[in-house]
Design an enzyme around this catalytic site. Sequence first.
Site, PDB file in Angstrom:
ATOM      1  N   GLY A  49       7.566  -6.296  -4.243  1.00 46.26           N
ATOM      2  CA  GLY A  49       6.877  -5.693  -5.157  1.00 46.26           C
ATOM      3  C   GLY A  49       6.495  -4.276  -4.694  1.00 46.26           C
ATOM      4  O   GLY A  49       6.940  -3.718  -3.518  1.00 46.26           O
ATOM      5  N   ASP A  50       5.854  -3.336  -5.492  1.00 44.06           N
ATOM      6  CA  ASP A  50       5.076  -2.182  -5.220  1.00 44.06           C
ATOM      7  C   ASP A  50       4.116  -1.924  -6.326  1.00 44.06           C
ATOM      8  O   ASP A  50       3.790  -2.836  -6.998  1.00 44.06           O
ATOM      9  CB  ASP A  50       6.228  -0.990  -5.056  1.00 44.06           C
ATOM     10  CG  ASP A  50       5.644   0.281  -4.496  1.00 44.06           C
ATOM     11  OD1 ASP A  50       5.607   0.574  -3.301  1.00 44.06           O
ATOM     12  OD2 ASP A  50       5.271   1.144  -5.210  1.00 44.06           O
ATOM     13  N   LYS A 100      10.548   3.442   8.092  1.00 46.78           N
ATOM     14  CA  LYS A 100       9.397   2.618   8.351  1.00 46.78           C
ATOM     15  C   LYS A 100      10.154   1.187   8.490  1.00 46.78           C
ATOM     16  O   LYS A 100       9.579   0.684   9.420  1.00 46.78           O
ATOM     17  CB  LYS A 100       8.730   2.242   6.837  1.00 46.78           C
ATOM     18  CG  LYS A 100       7.709   1.140   6.655  1.00 46.78           C
ATOM     19  CD  LYS A 100       7.347   0.883   5.235  1.00 46.78           C
ATOM     20  CE  LYS A 100       7.036   2.147   4.083  1.00 46.78           C
ATOM     21  NZ  LYS A 100       6.310   1.553   2.945  1.00 46.78           N
ATOM     22  N   LYS A 117      14.988   1.186  -2.403  1.00 44.36           N
ATOM     23  CA  LYS A 117      13.705   1.330  -3.195  1.00 44.36           C
ATOM     24  C   LYS A 117      14.365   1.362  -4.661  1.00 44.36           C
ATOM     25  O   LYS A 117      15.395   1.454  -4.874  1.00 44.36           O
ATOM     26  CB  LYS A 117      12.663   2.640  -3.004  1.00 44.36           C
ATOM     27  CG  LYS A 117      11.433   2.427  -3.596  1.00 44.36           C
ATOM     28  CD  LYS A 117      10.448   1.810  -2.739  1.00 44.36           C
ATOM     29  CE  LYS A 117       9.243   1.251  -3.125  1.00 44.36           C
ATOM     30  NZ  LYS A 117       8.278   1.025  -2.314  1.00 44.36           N
ATOM     31  N   SER A 172       7.549  -9.065   4.660  1.00 44.54           N
ATOM     32  CA  SER A 172       8.562  -9.388   3.747  1.00 44.54           C
ATOM     33  C   SER A 172       9.822  -9.978   4.641  1.00 44.54           C
ATOM     34  O   SER A 172      10.410 -10.902   4.227  1.00 44.54           O
ATOM     35  CB  SER A 172       9.146  -8.289   2.887  1.00 44.54           C
ATOM     36  OG  SER A 172       8.333  -8.091   1.869  1.00 44.54           O
TER      37      SER A 172
HETATM   38  P1  NDP Z   1      -0.880  -1.864  -7.331  1.00 44.20           P
HETATM   39  O1  NDP Z   1      -0.036  -1.646  -8.614  1.00 44.20           O
HETATM   40  O2  NDP Z   1      -1.186  -3.236  -6.970  1.00 44.20           O
HETATM   41  O3  NDP Z   1      -2.272  -1.073  -7.256  1.00 44.20           O
HETATM   42  C1  NDP Z   1      -2.121   0.668  -7.448  1.00 44.20           C
HETATM   43  C2  NDP Z   1      -3.434   0.852  -7.495  1.00 44.20           C
HETATM   44  O4  NDP Z   1      -3.384   2.566  -7.405  1.00 44.20           O
HETATM   45  C3  NDP Z   1      -4.121   0.488  -8.685  1.00 44.20           C
HETATM   46  O5  NDP Z   1      -5.839   0.734  -8.511  1.00 44.20           O
HETATM   47  C4  NDP Z   1      -3.906   1.919  -9.636  1.00 44.20           C
HETATM   48  O6  NDP Z   1      -4.867   2.134 -10.503  1.00 44.20           O
HETATM   49  C5  NDP Z   1      -4.099   3.074  -8.478  1.00 44.20           C
HETATM   50  N1  NDP Z   1      -2.953   4.051  -8.936  1.00 44.20           N
HETATM   51  C6  NDP Z   1      -1.715   4.058  -9.397  1.00 44.20           C
HETATM   52  N2  NDP Z   1      -1.124   5.049  -9.885  1.00 44.20           N
HETATM   53  C7  NDP Z   1      -2.171   5.925  -9.864  1.00 44.20           C
HETATM   54  C8  NDP Z   1      -2.548   7.459  -9.994  1.00 44.20           C
HETATM   55  N3  NDP Z   1      -1.485   8.167 -10.532  1.00 44.20           N
HETATM   56  N4  NDP Z   1      -3.701   8.052  -9.675  1.00 44.20           N
HETATM   57  C9  NDP Z   1      -4.577   7.296  -9.113  1.00 44.20           C
HETATM   58  N5  NDP Z   1      -4.580   5.942  -8.960  1.00 44.20           N
HETATM   59  C10 NDP Z   1      -3.578   5.179  -9.203  1.00 44.20           C
HETATM   60  O7  NDP Z   1       0.088  -1.171  -6.180  1.00 44.20           O
HETATM   61  P2  NDP Z   1      -0.058  -1.384  -4.698  1.00 44.20           P
HETATM   62  O8  NDP Z   1      -1.206  -1.625  -4.012  1.00 44.20           O
HETATM   63  O9  NDP Z   1       0.965  -2.181  -4.394  1.00 44.20           O
HETATM   64  O10 NDP Z   1       0.569  -0.005  -4.270  1.00 44.20           O
HETATM   65  C11 NDP Z   1      -0.429   1.073  -3.814  1.00 44.20           C
HETATM   66  C12 NDP Z   1       0.473   2.039  -2.970  1.00 44.20           C
HETATM   67  O11 NDP Z   1       0.631   1.355  -1.544  1.00 44.20           O
HETATM   68  C13 NDP Z   1       1.497   2.725  -3.649  1.00 44.20           C
HETATM   69  O12 NDP Z   1       1.735   4.055  -2.898  1.00 44.20           O
HETATM   70  C14 NDP Z   1       2.671   1.567  -2.937  1.00 44.20           C
HETATM   71  O13 NDP Z   1       3.860   2.394  -2.665  1.00 44.20           O
HETATM   72  C15 NDP Z   1       2.105   1.499  -1.463  1.00 44.20           C
HETATM   73  N6  NDP Z   1       2.783   0.262  -0.730  1.00 44.20           N
HETATM   74  C16 NDP Z   1       2.672  -1.044  -1.217  1.00 44.20           C
HETATM   75  C17 NDP Z   1       2.861  -1.902  -0.576  1.00 44.20           C
HETATM   76  C18 NDP Z   1       3.010  -3.512  -1.129  1.00 44.20           C
HETATM   77  O14 NDP Z   1       3.289  -4.246  -0.534  1.00 44.20           O
HETATM   78  N7  NDP Z   1       2.385  -3.735  -2.326  1.00 44.20           N
HETATM   79  C19 NDP Z   1       3.612  -1.834   0.852  1.00 44.20           C
HETATM   80  C20 NDP Z   1       3.486  -0.507   1.185  1.00 44.20           C
HETATM   81  C21 NDP Z   1       3.242   0.655   0.273  1.00 44.20           C
HETATM   82  P3  NDP Z   1      -4.704   1.619 -11.999  1.00 44.20           P
HETATM   83  O15 NDP Z   1      -4.842  -0.012 -12.095  1.00 44.20           O
HETATM   84  O16 NDP Z   1      -5.675   2.481 -12.683  1.00 44.20           O
HETATM   85  O17 NDP Z   1      -3.193   1.860 -12.571  1.00 44.20           O
HETATM   86  O1  2IT Z   2       6.644   0.288   0.450  1.00 42.20           O
HETATM   87  C1  2IT Z   2       6.633  -0.722   0.770  1.00 42.20           C
HETATM   88  O2  2IT Z   2       6.973  -0.832   1.802  1.00 42.20           O
HETATM   89  C2  2IT Z   2       6.667  -1.863  -0.159  1.00 42.20           C
HETATM   90  N1  2IT Z   2       6.410  -1.639  -1.343  1.00 42.20           N
HETATM   91  C3  2IT Z   2       7.186  -3.264   0.312  1.00 42.20           C
HETATM   92  C4  2IT Z   2       8.528  -3.464   0.448  1.00 42.20           C
HETATM   93  C5  2IT Z   2       8.882  -4.822   0.656  1.00 42.20           C
HETATM   94  O3  2IT Z   2      10.184  -5.149   0.990  1.00 42.20           O
HETATM   95  O4  2IT Z   2       8.277  -5.555   1.096  1.00 42.20           O
END
Ligand code: NDP
Ligand code: 2IT
Length: 461
Positions: free
Chosen positions: A180-181, A129, A141, A393
């Site tokens: 974050g993640d 990615k 990670k 980032s």
């Molecule tokens: P958040 O913690 O902000 O939000 C996660 C969301 O997904 C919440 O609504 C949560 O619900 C839900 N969730 C988590 N686990 C589960 C599960 N087991 N079953 C159903 N729903 C679930 O995380 P992000 O939005 O940052 O991340 C979401 C996805 O995006 C992940 O796969 C992450 O790796 C990916 N990602 C994030 C990036 C980023 O910049 N943040 C960048 C690229 C990818 P609840 O509140 O109930 O836990």
């Molecule tokens: O899955 C992802 O790409 C992230 N959680 C963001 C990683 C980052 O360094 O901004």
Amino acid sequence: MKLTKEQPKQKETTVVHEYLDEVFNTVLQRNPGEEEFHQAVASFFKSLVPILEKHPIYMEKGILEQLVEPERVISFRVPWVDDSGKINVNRGFRVQFNSAIGPYKGGLRFHPTVNLSVVKFLGFNQVFKNSLTGLPIGGGKGGADFDPKGKSDNEIMRFCQSFMTELAKHIGPDIDIPAGDIGVGAKEIGYMFGQYKRMAGASHTGVLTGKGINYGGSLGRKEATGYGAVYFVREMLKHKGATINNSTFVVSGSGNVSIYAMEKAIELGAKVVACSDSNGYIYDENGIDLYLVKQIKEVHSDRISEYVKYHPEAKYVDDSTGIWSIPCDVVLPCATQNEISEEAAKQLVANGVKVIAEGANMPSTAEAVNVFVNNEIMYAPAKAVNAGGVAVSSLEMAQNSMRLSWNFGAVDEQLQEIMTKIYHNCVTSAKEYGHKDNLLIGANIAGFIKVADTMIEQGVI
Ligand code: NDP
Ligand code: 2IT
């Protein structure tokens, strides 16, 4: 790059499969029980058949054997005291997967399901990615099996401080830059940054990204993953002469990625009819009231079920997987891995879905991906679609190095350019290797080439 002469196709295919099988078997043997990691590697390897056929140098140089073994795996104890005075112990991880094209870069996840397999699948995919972004960042990670849900602010702060006390020994602005993640947003990054600064005795601003705006965070980082995913969808639709305007979206999750994907989709004229959390989903056929979702999730950290108290005409269903039964044009899975099963994929296809773009990392099971590809649905994998987050980032790191900050528009403009380039790079690579319009193969090959060629150039072997 020096290419060896092409061999007759049939013979090569056999060799290539043999080779991939052999490396994959080593992965299975060396990493028993790491199912998510196996899944990520298997999916990636499948895409590489056409490039290995054309360029056997990658086999000769043992590139795949090296790629599947992280450069470094750090696992550590994270002890912390809760508000009742009880000592708790969690397990922390940082997997520094590949530094060929730059320092390790990737998020930290705090969720009870975090284990080595999860961190490794995320780290492995992050390598390619990050390569796709076109920016100089390697892949890594980390995270912990800590559950921030129901914890007080002080508990979260103590956990973050303890986590950073060990992690600090392994990171740095030119070494490894976490972000974050799931379960890690600006608040957690702030606590970790504070602890790193205390330990280092200096403000190494570029050691983490996703920081608060007051101390070196980039405008647009919070929005970047979600906005980027929608910019990617815009390109996919453009290719077919279509637009986002007037299309119906289903977006799972209601966290960082989901909320800003919904925001951009709505801004571009889509109707988002459903979103979810880990308990259930809401369906609002009039279109989701995003202000309310933000209040529930960002301000009050509450459950998505609260939505129907303010919109009784909407429906709440206490089962998050049911969201895939809703007919729509575009699906953005933005919650977590393997959230779309084979059955769910079949249902989406039967209901006429046109686009699946993965905002979350590996949200579709291998079987679900096959359903999308076999039915010729426009499907785009996470490493391309959600690359906007890590790309911004990297822009945050650039601003930190310059000790400057760009305005929102400047960041957003670069994000749009980056997402457009990623899309075209995927399309070009897919076509070049004989799989026109297959964005999965295109993304994997394009991400791979840069890392693999750099490893050869740097003489890693
Ligand atoms: P958040 O913690 O902000 O939000 C996660 C969301 O997904 C919440 O609504 C949560 O619900 C839900 N969730 C988590 N686990 C589960 C599960 N087991 N079953 C159903 N729903 C679930 O995380 P992000 O939005 O940052 O991340 C979401 C996805 O995006 C992940 O796969 C992450 O790796 C990916 N990602 C994030 C990036 C980023 O910049 N943040 C960048 C690229 C990818 P609840 O509140 O109930 O836990
Ligand atoms: O899955 C992802 O790409 C992230 N959680 C963001 C990683 C980052 O360094 O901004």
